[in-house]
Write an enzyme that holds these catalytic residues in place. Structure first.
Site, PDB file in Angstrom:
ATOM      1  N   ASP A 116       0.814  -1.208   0.000  1.00  0.00           N
ATOM      2  CA  ASP A 116       0.000   0.000   0.000  1.00  0.00           C
ATOM      3  C   ASP A 116       0.852   1.263   0.000  1.00  0.00           C
ATOM      4  O   ASP A 116       0.359   2.342  -0.323  1.00  0.00           O
ATOM      5  CB  ASP A 116      -0.927  -0.009   1.225  1.00  0.00           C
ATOM      6  CG  ASP A 116      -1.978   1.083   1.158  1.00  0.00           C
ATOM      7  OD1 ASP A 116      -2.627   1.208   0.103  1.00  0.00           O
ATOM      8  OD2 ASP A 116      -2.147   1.817   2.157  1.00  0.00           O
ATOM      9  N   ARG A 117       2.131   1.150   0.383  1.00  0.00           N
ATOM     10  CA  ARG A 117       3.004   2.324   0.421  1.00  0.00           C
ATOM     11  C   ARG A 117       3.464   2.753  -0.966  1.00  0.00           C
ATOM     12  O   ARG A 117       3.927   3.880  -1.145  1.00  0.00           O
ATOM     13  CB  ARG A 117       4.228   2.035   1.292  1.00  0.00           C
ATOM     14  CG  ARG A 117       3.928   2.019   2.775  1.00  0.00           C
ATOM     15  CD  ARG A 117       3.548   3.389   3.271  1.00  0.00           C
ATOM     16  NE  ARG A 117       3.101   3.343   4.660  1.00  0.00           N
ATOM     17  CZ  ARG A 117       2.575   4.371   5.303  1.00  0.00           C
ATOM     18  NH1 ARG A 117       2.399   5.511   4.667  1.00  0.00           N
ATOM     19  NH2 ARG A 117       2.201   4.253   6.558  1.00  0.00           N
ATOM     20  N   MET A 151      -8.212   5.516   2.753  1.00  0.00           N
ATOM     21  CA  MET A 151      -8.312   6.725   1.936  1.00  0.00           C
ATOM     22  C   MET A 151      -7.046   7.030   1.148  1.00  0.00           C
ATOM     23  O   MET A 151      -7.015   7.975   0.364  1.00  0.00           O
ATOM     24  CB  MET A 151      -8.628   7.929   2.844  1.00  0.00           C
ATOM     25  CG  MET A 151      -9.983   7.855   3.516  1.00  0.00           C
ATOM     26  SD  MET A 151     -11.347   7.836   2.316  1.00  0.00           S
ATOM     27  CE  MET A 151     -11.129   9.412   1.512  1.00  0.00           C
ATOM     28  N   ARG A 152      -5.982   6.224   1.340  1.00  0.00           N
ATOM     29  CA  ARG A 152      -4.747   6.505   0.612  1.00  0.00           C
ATOM     30  C   ARG A 152      -4.960   6.398  -0.892  1.00  0.00           C
ATOM     31  O   ARG A 152      -4.361   7.143  -1.672  1.00  0.00           O
ATOM     32  CB  ARG A 152      -3.634   5.566   1.072  1.00  0.00           C
ATOM     33  CG  ARG A 152      -2.297   5.883   0.403  1.00  0.00           C
ATOM     34  CD  ARG A 152      -1.155   5.049   0.952  1.00  0.00           C
ATOM     35  NE  ARG A 152      -0.713   5.527   2.245  1.00  0.00           N
ATOM     36  CZ  ARG A 152      -0.788   4.838   3.370  1.00  0.00           C
ATOM     37  NH1 ARG A 152      -1.267   3.616   3.360  1.00  0.00           N
ATOM     38  NH2 ARG A 152      -0.384   5.335   4.512  1.00  0.00           N
ATOM     39  N   ALA A 153      -5.835   5.484  -1.316  1.00  0.00           N
ATOM     40  CA  ALA A 153      -6.091   5.318  -2.748  1.00  0.00           C
ATOM     41  C   ALA A 153      -6.660   6.600  -3.355  1.00  0.00           C
ATOM     42  O   ALA A 153      -6.252   7.013  -4.455  1.00  0.00           O
ATOM     43  CB  ALA A 153      -7.060   4.153  -2.969  1.00  0.00           C
TER      44      ALA A 153
END
Length: 700
Positions: free
Chosen positions: A194-195, A275-277
């Site tokens: 995800d990073r 919410m990173r996406a």
């Protein structure tokens, strides 16, 4: 091998990869790129070529941590920089090897000097070298957990910390993270996955003309790197200028409410976690607009950004293949066709391929025209088989259950072969481990001496001291203080007094599956349950950082269906396609396992094996098949191989052959129901308990 990097502009094809790297060069806030692809697809070559295009950075003379003169780091270990002269230098690309130590990544402290002289002697690591540049990790999926944890901390906080027995150092570390990986060798931890801001799937071109051009350019580069680089200098300069122009334009790009609603709808529609996406997609769309010389984000920018930012964020389970359904993406975006709150995109009047990128012979850096499409979807696991709806023939009533059953297809080994059966739903399994204390790679299965974990003792350091055992060091130095002439309050410490901590944690093992695929296992519901059990054990191996391998036996012999690998996805795919039918050469399967383990001990002697035999215990073919299977099992037991037997026998009448096999292997025997972690059935708890009991029986 030349030290001159291959020109980025000379890379053939790879549109999505080149675009993703260039967008990160325009806006480092996008968060980096993960490049997934088979071996030999120029992943590393393309990534290394990017470093020559990055704008130069300003720093101070003598600063090892690349402090920005415009905003110096107040906590820089080399600061303050009041007397240092500013300078400009190229952005650096630091490469993290797979086998690097934690000290190599985050830096190391000289504990001996800290104790004896009270000096913080800090040697910077790769996180310092990569600050304001690129940190490149080849084979990022093979990194140890301790390195992954340090990367996650630095990526999340923008700084690196090193702590050693109360001595602490911190420095800024903000970098563009670029990783490459071959999915066949294992997947990446979800936290690190995800990073990465963007992900790209690459594959070798199947077009002969394009492959010819790749070979032609590579041979020309190897023959004369300087001349080849000079030939592409103009295209490289054009890309540098376009990156600089896009960076200058980026603050002026407007992300309107309409574009934000499109991004939110897409991320919600694909059910991505967190919410990173949304944030990464917004930053990528903004960078796309700046790259094209526009100040407003268009719908096509959102579409292209989603294709790069979402595929690796929508996996629901470890065995799900990353990818994005473009038809669904277009359907979601089509709901906003009537909205016109965003102005039409306006490009520069003189924009065109000839002004913004290289000539037609090389990659155009996506200069002009529609941006390259996102990564192609590549299903790593087969879909539900159509044959699932076609019932397989069941053994006739009164027939010998050990005999091969008549099925429509003939196997490659002369065995009667039933069509593949889909696996039942996986479940959480009970934990099995290998007895004793190992020293293998960090994982989550068996006890092991590791650099991390709880402290269990101390020893003299082997090489550079990094894990000080303070109490043991003081205890070793205390008796000699008078002889050393101690007069003050400080402790006089010598090299011989130093002790490092011995710690115990968990290791990953080699879990080798030996699966019975013979006719006695071919009943449709039964094989579905067996595959579901093996799939569950594969999932457990994935979570515990194990390597896995798979051997199947049926017909006239055994074969290595999956050589030992870290790719649990590959194991799941092979299991899904596994056909059944024919005789049951159990001895051949066990002997094949013995040979695979022998080879693996030579390759990786520190990784201990766990053998999982999935069978009903029947053996057919040749004289005395059961006796030969018992001798093969005894060979494995004599070498101390930790084993488990999963008894797949079904029906009201049970022969108990799997229990006899377990006795020969000195292994616990569990049924399919007893594999479940929530089962109320009695279960031999671990391989250790079984081996202890069998050791006593063997001694008697």
């Amino acid at each position: 091998m030349s030290s001159t990097p291959y020109p980025f502009a000379a890379v053939v094809g790879m549109d999505s990869l080149r675009l993703a790297l260039l967008l990160n060069a325009v806006s480092p806030a996008v968060g980096g790129v993960l490049v997934r692809g088979e071996k030999g697809t120029a992943k590393t070559t393309t990534v290394r070529a990017l470093s020559a295009l990055l704008p130069e950075v300003g720093t101070y003379t003598g600063c090892r941590f690349a402090c920005d003169p415009a905003a110096p780091d107040p906590g820089c270990p080399d600061g303050p920089h009041t007397d240092d002269a500013p300078l400009t230098r190229p952005a650096k690309m630091a490469e993290l090897p797979v086998g690097a130590s934690e000290d190599r990544l985050v830096g190391s402290l000289d504990i001996e000097r800290a104790l004896s002289d009270g000096v913080k002697a800090f040697e910077p690591g790769l996180l310092a070298a990569a600050h304001r540049g690129v940190l490149y990790v080849d084979e990022v999926n093979l990194l140890g957990d301790h390195l992954v944890d340090s990367l996650l901390d630095a990526a999340a906080t923008g700084s690196a910390h090193i702590e050693r027995e109360g001595v602490s150092v911190r420095h800024a570390s903000r970098f563009l993270l670029v990783g490459t990986m071959n999915p066949e060798e294992g997947e990446l931890r979800p936290q690190l996955l995800d990073r990465f801001g963007l992900t790209v799937e690459v594959a070798a071109s199947r077009e002969p003309d394009e492959r010819v051009e790749v070979v032609r350019r590579r041979l020309a580069f190897d023959e004369d790197p300087a001349a080849f680089t000079a030939k592409w200098a103009a295209e490289e300069d054009a890309l540098r200028e376009r990156i600089a122009a896009a960076r200058a334009l980026l603050p002026a790009v407007r992300l309107g409410d309409g574009a934000l609603r499109r991004i939110a709808a897409v991320c919600a529609g694909f059910e991505v976690d967190g919410m990173r996406a949304d944030i990464v997609t917004a930053r990528t769309a903004t960078a796309l607009a700046a790259w094209d010389g526009r100040t407003d984000v268009a719908t096509e920018d959102v579409r292209q950004a989603a294709l790069l930012a979402l595929p690796h964020r929508r996996r629901r389970a470890p065995f799900d293949a990353p990818g994005l359904d473009e038809a669904k993406l277009d359907e979601i975006l089509s709901q906003f066709e009537d909205e016109d709150d965003d102005p039409e995109p306006e490009g520069p009047e003189d924009s065109g391929p000839e002004d913004n990128g290289p000539d037609d012979n090389g990659p155009d850096g996506d200069g002009g025209g529609e941006p390259p499409r996102g990564p192609e979807q590549e299903a790593e696991l087969p879909a539900q088989r159509e044959t699932e709806e076609q019932p397989a023939p069941e053994p006739s009533e009164g027939a010998d259950p050990a005999a091969p059953q008549e099925t429509p297809a003939q196997g490659a080994q002369g065995a009667q072969e039933a069509p593949p059966v889909a696996a039942a739903a996986p479940f959480r399994t009970r934990k099995f481990d290998v007895p004793g204390l190992g020293e293998g790679a960090a994982g989550r299965r068996s006890r092991s001496r590791t650099p991390h974990g709880r402290t269990t003792g101390s020893r003299r350091p082997r090489g550079v001291l990094s894990r000080l055992h303070l109490a043991a060091t003081v205890q070793a130095a205390a008796p000699h203080q008078r002889a050393r002439g101690r007069t003050g309050r400080g402790l006089v410490v010598r090299r011989d007094d130093l002790r490092e901590a011995v710690r115990e944690g968990r290791e990953g093992n080699l879990v080798l599956f030996v699966v019975d695929a013979s006719g006695s296992m071919a009943a449709r519901k039964r094989m579905s349950a067996v595959k579901g059990a093996v799939l569950s054990l594969l999932l457990d191996a994935y979570q515990r950082r194990d390597k896995i391998g798979m051997i199947t036996f049926r017909g006239s012999g055994a074969e290595v269906a999956l050589p030992p690998t870290s790719s649990v996805d590959a194991g799941a795919a092979r299991l899904e396609k596994l056909p059944t039918g024919g005789r049951t050469p159990l001895a051949a399967g066990l002997l094949q396992a013995h040979e695979v383990l022998r080879v693996e001990r030579l390759r990786d002697p520190s990784r201990r094996p766990l053998l999982v035999v999935v069978t009903d215990g029947r053996a057919t073919g040749g004289p005395e098949p059961l006796a030969r299977a018992a001798r093969a099992a005894g060979l494995l037991a004599a070498e101390g191989t930790a084993s488990i037997v999963v008894d797949c026998e079904a029906g009201p009448v049970r022969l108990g052959l799997a229990a006899e096999l377990g006795h020969s292997l000195l292994a616990p025997v569990v049924t399919l129901d007893e594999l479940r972690a929530d089962s109320v059935s009695a279960l031999v708890r671990t391989v250790r308990n079984s081996n202890n009991g069998n050791t006593s029986r063997r001694a008697a």
